[in-house]
Write a protein that holds these residues in place. Structure first.
Motif, PDB file in Angstrom:
ATOM      1  N   ASP A 314       0.854  -1.193   0.000  1.00 62.89           N
ATOM      2  CA  ASP A 314       0.000   0.000   0.000  1.00 62.89           C
ATOM      3  C   ASP A 314       0.888   1.240   0.000  1.00 62.89           C
ATOM      4  O   ASP A 314       1.303   1.719   1.045  1.00 62.89           O
ATOM      5  N   GLU A 318      -3.818   4.844  -3.621  1.00 66.15           N
ATOM      6  CA  GLU A 318      -4.966   5.510  -3.011  1.00 66.15           C
ATOM      7  C   GLU A 318      -5.142   6.919  -3.566  1.00 66.15           C
ATOM      8  O   GLU A 318      -6.264   7.406  -3.729  1.00 66.15           O
ATOM      9  N   THR A 348      -5.158  -4.884  -1.663  1.00 66.88           N
ATOM     10  CA  THR A 348      -5.003  -3.491  -2.042  1.00 66.88           C
ATOM     11  C   THR A 348      -5.044  -3.413  -3.574  1.00 66.88           C
ATOM     12  O   THR A 348      -4.459  -4.262  -4.231  1.00 66.88           O
ATOM     13  N   PRO A 349      -5.749  -2.455  -4.175  1.00 67.52           N
ATOM     14  CA  PRO A 349      -6.420  -1.268  -3.622  1.00 67.52           C
ATOM     15  C   PRO A 349      -7.870  -1.508  -3.183  1.00 67.52           C
ATOM     16  O   PRO A 349      -8.526  -0.569  -2.757  1.00 67.52           O
ATOM     17  N   TYR A 352      -9.052  -0.189   0.274  1.00 68.87           N
ATOM     18  CA  TYR A 352      -9.266   1.230   0.583  1.00 68.87           C
ATOM     19  C   TYR A 352     -10.743   1.479   0.863  1.00 68.87           C
ATOM     20  O   TYR A 352     -11.615   0.956   0.166  1.00 68.87           O
ATOM     21  N   SER A 355     -12.534   2.632  -2.297  1.00 66.69           N
ATOM     22  CA  SER A 355     -12.702   1.671  -3.393  1.00 66.69           C
ATOM     23  C   SER A 355     -13.976   0.864  -3.162  1.00 66.69           C
ATOM     24  O   SER A 355     -14.278   0.484  -2.020  1.00 66.69           O
ATOM     25  N   ARG A 377      -9.288  -1.851   5.798  1.00 67.04           N
ATOM     26  CA  ARG A 377      -8.126  -1.249   6.437  1.00 67.04           C
ATOM     27  C   ARG A 377      -8.485  -0.479   7.690  1.00 67.04           C
ATOM     28  O   ARG A 377      -7.757  -0.488   8.683  1.00 67.04           O
TER      29      ARG A 377
END
Length: 832
Positions: A314, A318, A348-349, A352, A355, A377
């Motif tokens: 990560d 983002e 990831t992503p 997020y 997302s 997360r």
């Protein structure tokens, strides 16, 4: 950093890579330089061998407040670009100046505050010492596994389903099409993935770069950061991206929203996804350019982006997701296939909070094997929603169809559902938060308590199973009108003409067989509409759209004067049957008959004819032709030959099987001395991966031919990842009498290797002739698709400096095909 695509398979152990990354690297110089603590240990290790490529990350990111407040979609995208590029230009100025002075290769990005750099240890220390530099991170490589085939499921039946795939019926997309008259018209979905097959019958008409008359324009619709063929559009096709695109936009019952337009950015290749490529792809979505990377068109920014891939660390993506949202682009992600790791396995992503991610379901509504789970997360629910992702049949390269499984296959269902929602309610278009709420509220609850949450909102299924029909019915009721009409030529219906609302890039449709067309959900107003078809003179007119009413726009196009181009295609002096003659940027192409003859009809003008043979044994050719009447243009293709003089001929020679099972070690003595690249050999070594060598085999990895890396002095009838398991074996045998004997090596019923257990099998044999002739025969290729799986086929000399490569890591063989290699040398018979 390289990344993998999210189909349901596992990486091979990365023990070696992890060992390298955890080694304590020695300092770059005898004295610790200021800022060297910013340099990742893996970069330090790479620098010991000289120059290394890495990402320099700078401090700070731009504010997106201005973009969020902008009124139109184009204005939002431009505001994102302006804010972020201004910040990057300022914060990266010192670094760029240093790199330019030192003539160091570098690529700056504005969507993330980072610069890709290639430099040596000394310059790297100077970079690290800059106060604006936050970190210097590696660009690691992680290979992707092969896709996993699955079990064919019956297509859905009934009036609403109309024989669509089970997964499309399961999300209730056919009810949206048939009851709400909505297939996603007017919406553009971007695919960041491997190369989609833009010519696939189920995808071709939905590609935004294709006009209704078949002409193709890749500007603003295609982006390849790998620069393999970026200046003229796609020059290949890859499986994962083709499959994902089909589930979003495919016709013939495979896509959720078969009325959308799709564009593509090649963030991944057939083997991996590079972080820098994914950054470049994400950046291009906000400032679409032509194929030269120029002339930005913010009005052509897509509405939705599907991302069926993951990042193992990560670091910065983002910022890209935030930029998409600020520009009004819906960020759809696959949640990942690491579910066997338990709770908290979302990738990831997708992990997020901003997302929107999808988990995977099978045909029984159960969690797909390996589907990753939350929490996210920040403790938020992940995945956000679930959709079919097991045994999904969708488009595959070269017009084929294939089953694949994983959250990669689930995510495009949701992307297609968002397209249906935004098509139904233009006022919702670009409103990410409102769209997420509607998807969440209309999902079908699926209770689970394994990883926390509630029955209607948990970390296994998210908000539940996607219900596209309920989601579309829940959107705002915008006041809209419609446009219908007919396009004719001389009074006769004109099929596949294109009708475009010239004021809006998204509204364009093709005509049906009766010449009819319709455009739904047009906001009230006055529009200019244009009808066009290749070979006809375009026409325009003005229509007025009124709330709740249907406007009419009919056209009668003038057919332009045409001429006929005829000719014969030869290869090596002989007629080439099955050769393809096409005219780029037009729908015109022809295939030669058994006499090598072709015929095409074109409007008057000058054109480029591109001719390719029926196989890779001959060259291609391009010629200019001016049509002012009937024209004859014969085309002579050359027979391909390597430096030594080997040529090949494709045919349908009968399959020849071996007779004696070969036991390990796989080494065999020939009953004769066989000539090969100027020397004779009496012994061969045979490898399960489809390779025969005249010396003991070692393998340095799959490479194009020729290549000095091992194996060499070899025959490659089907070099791929194959498995000789309990249901298959390798056989040898001898036929004929001296001096015309043939030694046969057969791979019988071998399995296409896959960590999860593939069901695809094929057979092929190699015939080694006493006169030096080499022939490959293929059987049961249909089980792997009309052209087989990706394989390297050819022959190569002893030191890897000369070879005849028929294909490299691509599907190129049909069932029942044969390939025969001979050398134009004394004592050998030429191909033609």
């Amino acid at each position: 950093m390289f990344h993998r695509l999210r189909h349901d398979t596992r990486f091979r152990a990365l023990i070696g890579l992890l060992a390298v990354l955890t080694l304590a690297a020695p300092p770059i110089s005898a004295h610790a330089e200021p800022g060297n603590e910013k340099i990742d240990k893996a970069v330090l290790t790479d620098l010991k061998d000289g120059k290394a490529s890495y990402l320099v990350r700078l401090k700070g990111e731009a504010s997106l407040a201005t973009a969020r407040a902008a009124g139109t979609k184009a204005a939002k995208a431009k505001a994102v670009h302006d804010a972020k590029s201004a910040h990057a230009n300022k914060s990266q100025a010192g670094l760029r100046r240093l790199l330019t002075e030192r003539k160091a290769e570098h690529t700056p990005f504005w969507i993330v505050n980072a610069v890709k750099v290639t430099a040596d240890a000394k310059l790297t220390s100077e970079i690290a010492a800059l106060p604006e530099v936050a970190a210097i991170d590696p660009i690691d490589k992680i290979e992707m596994p092969e896709p996993k085939p699955g079990k064919v499921q019956p297509r859905a039946k009934g009036k609403a389903a109309n024989a669509v795939e089970w997964n499309i019926d399961r999300v209730k997309a056919p009810q949206v099409w048939n009851e709400l008259n909505n297939r996603g018209e007017g919406i553009v979905v971007a695919i960041i993935d491997t190369w989609p097959d833009f010519d696939h019958p189920a995808l071709a008409a939905r590609y935004r770069g294709r006009h209704a008359d078949g002409r193709v324009d890749h500007n603003y619709n295609w982006f390849d950061p790998h620069k393999e063929c970026a200046n003229f559009g796609p020059c290949g096709t890859e499986e994962h991206g083709t499959h994902v695109t089909g589930t979003v936009a495919g016709e013939n019952g495979i896509g959720v929203a078969p009325g959308v337009k799709w564009i593509a950015a090649r963030g991944c290749t057939v083997g991996s996804c590079a972080e820098t490529s994914l950054i470049a792809a994400g950046q291009w979505l906000i400032e679409p350019t032509d194929l030269n990377g120029q002339n930005v068109r913010y009005d052509l920014v897509p509405d939705i982006v599907n991302n069926s891939w993951e990042i193992p660390a990560d670091r910065s993506y983002e910022h890209i997701v935030d930029s998409w949202i600020a520009a009004g682009i819906f960020p759809m992600f696959a949640n990942g296939n690491n579910g066997e790791m338990g709770c908290g396995s979302s990738d990831t992503p997708a992990v997020y909070p901003q997302s929107y991610s999808s988990g995977s379901l099978n045909i029984d509504g159960e969690l797909g094997r390996g589907s990753a789970m939350g929490p996210g997360r920040n403790g938020d629910i992940k995945p956000n929603i679930s959709a079919p992702g097991v045994d999904i049949r969708s488009s595959a390269p070269y017009g084929d169809y294939r089953l694949m499984s994983g959250t990669s296959m689930a995510s495009p269902h949701v992307a297609g559902a968002v397209a249906l929602m935004w098509s139904a309610a233009p006022s919702l278009r670009g409103d990410i938060d409102a769209t997420r709420r509607l998807l969440d509220d209309t999902a079908i609850d699926m209770p689970a308590s394994d990883c926390g949450g509630t029955p209607d909102d948990n970390n296994v299924f998210g908000e539940g199973a996607l219900d596209a029909y309920a989601a579309v019915r829940a959107v705002p009721d915008d006041a809209l009108g419609a446009l219908r009409g007919t396009v004719t030529a001389g009074g006769s219906p004109l099929h596949d003409a294109e009708v475009r609302v010239t004021a809006t890039s998204g509204h364009k449709v093709g005509t049906a067989a009766n010449g009819g067309y319709s455009m739904l959900r047009l906001p009230p107003g006055r529009y200019e509409i244009t009808a066009s078809k290749f070979g006809h003179q375009s026409a325009s007119r003005t229509v007025t759209i009124v709330d709740g009413q249907v406007a009419t726009g009919n056209f009668d196009l003038l057919r332009l004067p045409h001429g006929t181009v005829t000719g014969t295609v030869t290869a090596g002096g002989a007629a080439e049957a099955g050769a393809t003659v096409l005219v780029p940027d037009t729908p015109v192409k022809a295939v030669t008959d058994t006499s090598g003859r072709y015929q095409i009809t074109l409007p008057h003008g000058s054109y480029r004819l591109e001719t390719s043979g029926a196989s890779h044994c001959v060259t291609t050719a391009a010629h200019q032709v001016t049509v002012a009447g009937n024209v004859t243009r014969n085309v002579a293709l050359d027979v391909r030959r390597d430096t030594f003089g080997y040529t090949c001929e494709a045919g349908t020679e009968p399959y020849v099987a071996g007779t004696d099972r070969l036991s390990f070690p796989m080494q065999a003595r020939l009953p004769f001395a066989m000539p090969f690249y100027g020397k004779t050999y009496s012994e061969v070594w045979i490898e399960s991966s489809g390779v025969i060598s005249f010396e003991a085999i070692s393998n340095d990895g799959h490479t194009p031919l020729p290549n000095p890396n091992a194996p060499n002095l070899a025959l490659y009838p089907y070099w791929a990842t194959l498995n000789v398991d309990a249901e298959s074996d390798i056989y040898t045998g001898t036929a004929g009498t001296a001096p015309n004997r043939t030694f046969v090596v057969e791979w019988r019923n071998v399995r296409i290797d896959d960590p999860e257990g593939s069901t695809d099998r094929l057979s092929f044999s190699v015939l080694l002739g006493e006169d030096g002739t080499i022939s490959y025969r293929y059987k049961d290729v249909d089980g792997t698709g009309d052209h087989g799986v990706a394989a390297t086929i050819g022959i190569e000399n002893a030191d890897g400096t000369d070879a005849f490569q028929y294909s490299y890591d691509s599907p190129s063989i049909k069932n029942g095909q044969s390939l025969t290699f001979t050398a134009d040398t004394p004592g050998a018979v030429p191909r033609r």
